[in-house]
Design a protein around this motif. Structure first.
Motif, PDB file in Angstrom:
ATOM      1  N   ASN A 307       0.855  -1.186   0.000  1.00 35.61           N
ATOM      2  CA  ASN A 307       0.000   0.000   0.000  1.00 35.61           C
ATOM      3  C   ASN A 307       0.893   1.240   0.000  1.00 35.61           C
ATOM      4  O   ASN A 307       1.865   1.310   0.756  1.00 35.61           O
ATOM      5  N   GLY A 308       0.558   2.210  -0.827  1.00 39.59           N
ATOM      6  CA  GLY A 308       1.351   3.434  -0.910  1.00 39.59           C
ATOM      7  C   GLY A 308       2.641   3.300  -1.687  1.00 39.59           C
ATOM      8  O   GLY A 308       3.508   4.185  -1.627  1.00 39.59           O
ATOM      9  N   HIS A 309       2.813   2.224  -2.456  1.00 42.10           N
ATOM     10  CA  HIS A 309       4.062   2.005  -3.210  1.00 42.10           C
ATOM     11  C   HIS A 309       4.286   3.147  -4.203  1.00 42.10           C
ATOM     12  O   HIS A 309       3.354   3.617  -4.869  1.00 42.10           O
ATOM     13  N   THR A 310       5.525   3.555  -4.316  1.00 41.90           N
ATOM     14  CA  THR A 310       5.849   4.714  -5.168  1.00 41.90           C
ATOM     15  C   THR A 310       5.577   4.462  -6.651  1.00 41.90           C
ATOM     16  O   THR A 310       5.367   5.412  -7.412  1.00 41.90           O
ATOM     17  N   ASP A 311       5.586   3.215  -7.091  1.00 38.33           N
ATOM     18  CA  ASP A 311       5.337   2.927  -8.510  1.00 38.33           C
ATOM     19  C   ASP A 311       3.922   3.292  -8.937  1.00 38.33           C
ATOM     20  O   ASP A 311       3.642   3.421 -10.134  1.00 38.33           O
ATOM     21  N   THR A 328      -3.225   3.230  -2.685  1.00 38.41           N
ATOM     22  CA  THR A 328      -2.060   3.869  -3.289  1.00 38.41           C
ATOM     23  C   THR A 328      -1.605   5.112  -2.533  1.00 38.41           C
ATOM     24  O   THR A 328      -0.612   5.730  -2.906  1.00 38.41           O
ATOM     25  N   ALA A 329      -2.318   5.496  -1.493  1.00 38.63           N
ATOM     26  CA  ALA A 329      -2.044   6.758  -0.803  1.00 38.63           C
ATOM     27  C   ALA A 329      -0.675   6.767  -0.136  1.00 38.63           C
ATOM     28  O   ALA A 329      -0.227   5.765   0.417  1.00 38.63           O
ATOM     29  N   SER A 330      -0.038   7.928  -0.149  1.00 44.04           N
ATOM     30  CA  SER A 330       1.264   8.081   0.493  1.00 44.04           C
ATOM     31  C   SER A 330       1.136   8.196   2.006  1.00 44.04           C
ATOM     32  O   SER A 330       2.104   7.986   2.737  1.00 44.04           O
ATOM     33  N   GLN A 331      -0.066   8.555   2.490  1.00 45.24           N
ATOM     34  CA  GLN A 331      -0.327   8.652   3.928  1.00 45.24           C
ATOM     35  C   GLN A 331      -1.595   7.873   4.262  1.00 45.24           C
ATOM     36  O   GLN A 331      -2.588   7.966   3.557  1.00 45.24           O
ATOM     37  N   ASN A 332      -1.542   7.105   5.343  1.00 47.28           N
ATOM     38  CA  ASN A 332      -2.704   6.338   5.818  1.00 47.28           C
ATOM     39  C   ASN A 332      -3.385   5.526   4.726  1.00 47.28           C
ATOM     40  O   ASN A 332      -4.607   5.592   4.566  1.00 47.28           O
ATOM     41  N   PRO A 333      -2.594   4.790   3.929  1.00 46.91           N
ATOM     42  CA  PRO A 333      -3.223   3.985   2.871  1.00 46.91           C
ATOM     43  C   PRO A 333      -4.174   2.946   3.443  1.00 46.91           C
ATOM     44  O   PRO A 333      -3.913   2.355   4.486  1.00 46.91           O
ATOM     45  N   GLY A 334      -5.292   2.739   2.779  1.00 44.48           N
ATOM     46  CA  GLY A 334      -6.260   1.752   3.217  1.00 44.48           C
ATOM     47  C   GLY A 334      -7.339   2.300   4.128  1.00 44.48           C
ATOM     48  O   GLY A 334      -8.281   1.589   4.451  1.00 44.48           O
ATOM     49  N   TYR A 335      -7.221   3.583   4.504  1.00 47.73           N
ATOM     50  CA  TYR A 335      -8.221   4.182   5.388  1.00 47.73           C
ATOM     51  C   TYR A 335      -8.957   5.302   4.653  1.00 47.73           C
ATOM     52  O   TYR A 335      -8.596   5.682   3.551  1.00 47.73           O
ATOM     53  N   MET A 336      -9.993   5.854   5.299  1.00 47.60           N
ATOM     54  CA  MET A 336     -10.700   6.981   4.687  1.00 47.60           C
ATOM     55  C   MET A 336      -9.751   8.151   4.442  1.00 47.60           C
ATOM     56  O   MET A 336      -9.821   8.808   3.407  1.00 47.60           O
ATOM     57  N   GLU A 337      -8.880   8.400   5.405  1.00 49.16           N
ATOM     58  CA  GLU A 337      -7.882   9.457   5.224  1.00 49.16           C
ATOM     59  C   GLU A 337      -7.033   9.178   3.983  1.00 49.16           C
ATOM     60  O   GLU A 337      -6.758  10.086   3.184  1.00 49.16           O
ATOM     61  N   ILE A 340      -8.799  10.049   0.718  1.00 47.24           N
ATOM     62  CA  ILE A 340      -8.806  11.483   0.436  1.00 47.24           C
ATOM     63  C   ILE A 340      -7.425  11.963   0.001  1.00 47.24           C
ATOM     64  O   ILE A 340      -7.288  12.747  -0.943  1.00 47.24           O
ATOM     65  N   VAL A 341      -6.397  11.464   0.654  1.00 49.19           N
ATOM     66  CA  VAL A 341      -5.022  11.827   0.278  1.00 49.19           C
ATOM     67  C   VAL A 341      -4.729  11.393  -1.158  1.00 49.19           C
ATOM     68  O   VAL A 341      -4.150  12.145  -1.950  1.00 49.19           O
ATOM     69  N   ALA A 342      -5.133  10.168  -1.513  1.00 53.91           N
ATOM     70  CA  ALA A 342      -4.924   9.668  -2.872  1.00 53.91           C
ATOM     71  C   ALA A 342      -5.625  10.560  -3.888  1.00 53.91           C
ATOM     72  O   ALA A 342      -5.066  10.884  -4.949  1.00 53.91           O
TER      73      ALA A 342
END
Length: 350
Positions: A307-311, A328-337, A340-342
């Motif tokens: 989760n959040g992998h740079t590729d 794919t999110a760079s922060q809190n991947p897999g959550y509601m946060e 939104i970040v993604a």
């Protein structure tokens, strides 16, 4: 042929947030959603006694500042999760559970008043329901000159200059055909990327009154030994509806619903006494049985793996296809946060 500037695949939180932000920047957007229901892994059930029970995303905390800012901007209220009273920790089935109390100094969790679906409803209102096509499962994404052609399972074709997928990456590469193929490295990465909620079984039990609170129990349980692995008080903010809700042991998906229900009620009686037997209704959601959300792994994939992998940050098909979504999110991947970040990360590139 249906034409749009940008097509978003998936009407979960990330896809809806993306559409909302892109529309604010002046882009024409259409969302294609495979389910007949909007919300993805956010699903709120309303029980006969008024309890709102989350079968998907539920809680958040103060570090989830993007989510909190969105809720406050939309004037959607939220409230502190009830934790007062005695909680249980169970290590072995033949040993009485340990009792403890959660300190007020610990970081609080919060829930949305009226259920997490309130956020989905507000985003749909902002985007416009006419810009969301449900029951539209994408089967093929094909590069044609300077645009992408998206075909659904009915054979209906859509074209766009850009396509953004918010599906779990593993589901994406296993269920959609690409012409030309995606690079092998991204296919292999996606197959090893964990799908949030995929193995989860969520349950809720409705009650006419919060008898556990009346007996100085918080309703919280953490167990390594029984069918209920994690549980919390899930009563409404205004205390008009009452429920206990949490996660079941993922391995129990092989049981029937009746078998799981019986074991859950027996465990609650063991913890809280005979009052637990007088429930209104039992609800559950087995996410691995949702083929439009979860695709079985070919190999062992650990929780949040890749989760959040740079590729995932690089667009594909000559910069026309973006792979996004909470995983794919760079922060809190897999959550509601993370969802939104993604969305924000992608929109910043437009």
């Amino acid at each position: 042929m249906n034409n749009a500037k940008i097509i978003i695949i998936g009407a979960g939180l990330s896809g809806l947030m993306m559409a909302y932000l892109l529309q604010k920047k002046g882009f024409e957007v259409i969302i294609l959603e495979a389910e007949s229901r909007i919300g993805g892994r956010i699903e709120t059930l309303t029980g006969s006694n008024g309890a709102t029970m989350e079968m998907g995303a539920t809680c958040f905390s103060k570090p989830h500042q993007n989510l909190i800012a969105l809720l406050e901007g939309f004037k959607i209220p939220y409230f502190k999760q009830h934790t007062q009273g005695i909680s249980f920790f169970e290590t072995m089935s033949f040993v009485p559970p340990q009792k403890f109390e959660i300190s007020d100094s610990e970081e609080s969790s919060f829930r949305i008043v009226g259920g997490t679906a309130k956020l989905i409803e507000k985003l749909v209102e902002k985007i416009g329901i006419q810009n969301i096509k449900t029951d539209t499962k994408v089967t093929t994404i094909k590069e044609v000159d300077n645009y992408l052609e998206v075909t659904d399972y009915k054979g209906i074709k859509y074209t766009a200059e850009k396509v953004i997928s918010t599906l779990p990456p593993h589901l994406l590469v296993q269920t959609i055909k690409f012409e030309p193929n995606l690079p092998d490295y991204i296919q292999q990465l996606a197959k090893k990327t964990h799908t949030w909620m995929g193995e989860s079984i969520k349950f809720a039990v409705e009650y006419a009154s919060p008898f556990w609170r009346e007996n100085n129990y918080s309703g919280a349980l953490y167990s390594q030994a029984s069918i209920i692995q994690e549980m919390y008080d899930h009563s409404t903010a205004d205390n008009s509806g009452f429920a206990l809700k949490g996660f079941l042991n993922g391995g129990t998906y092989t049981m029937s619903k009746d078998e799981r229900q019986e074991k859950v009620i027996l465990q609650l009686i063991k913890l809280f006494g005979n009052e637990a037997e007088n429930y209104i209704e039992y609800h559950e959601k087995i996410w691995r049985e949702e083929p439009l959300t979860f695709f079985p792994y070919e190999q062992l994939v650990m929780g949040h793996e890749n989760n959040g992998h740079t590729d995932y940050k690089t667009p594909f098909l000559n910069n026309k296809l973006y792979i996004s979504g909470s995983e794919t999110a760079s922060q809190n991947p897999g959550y509601m946060e993370g969802a939104i970040v993604a969305a924000k990360n992608i929109v910043s590139q437009f």
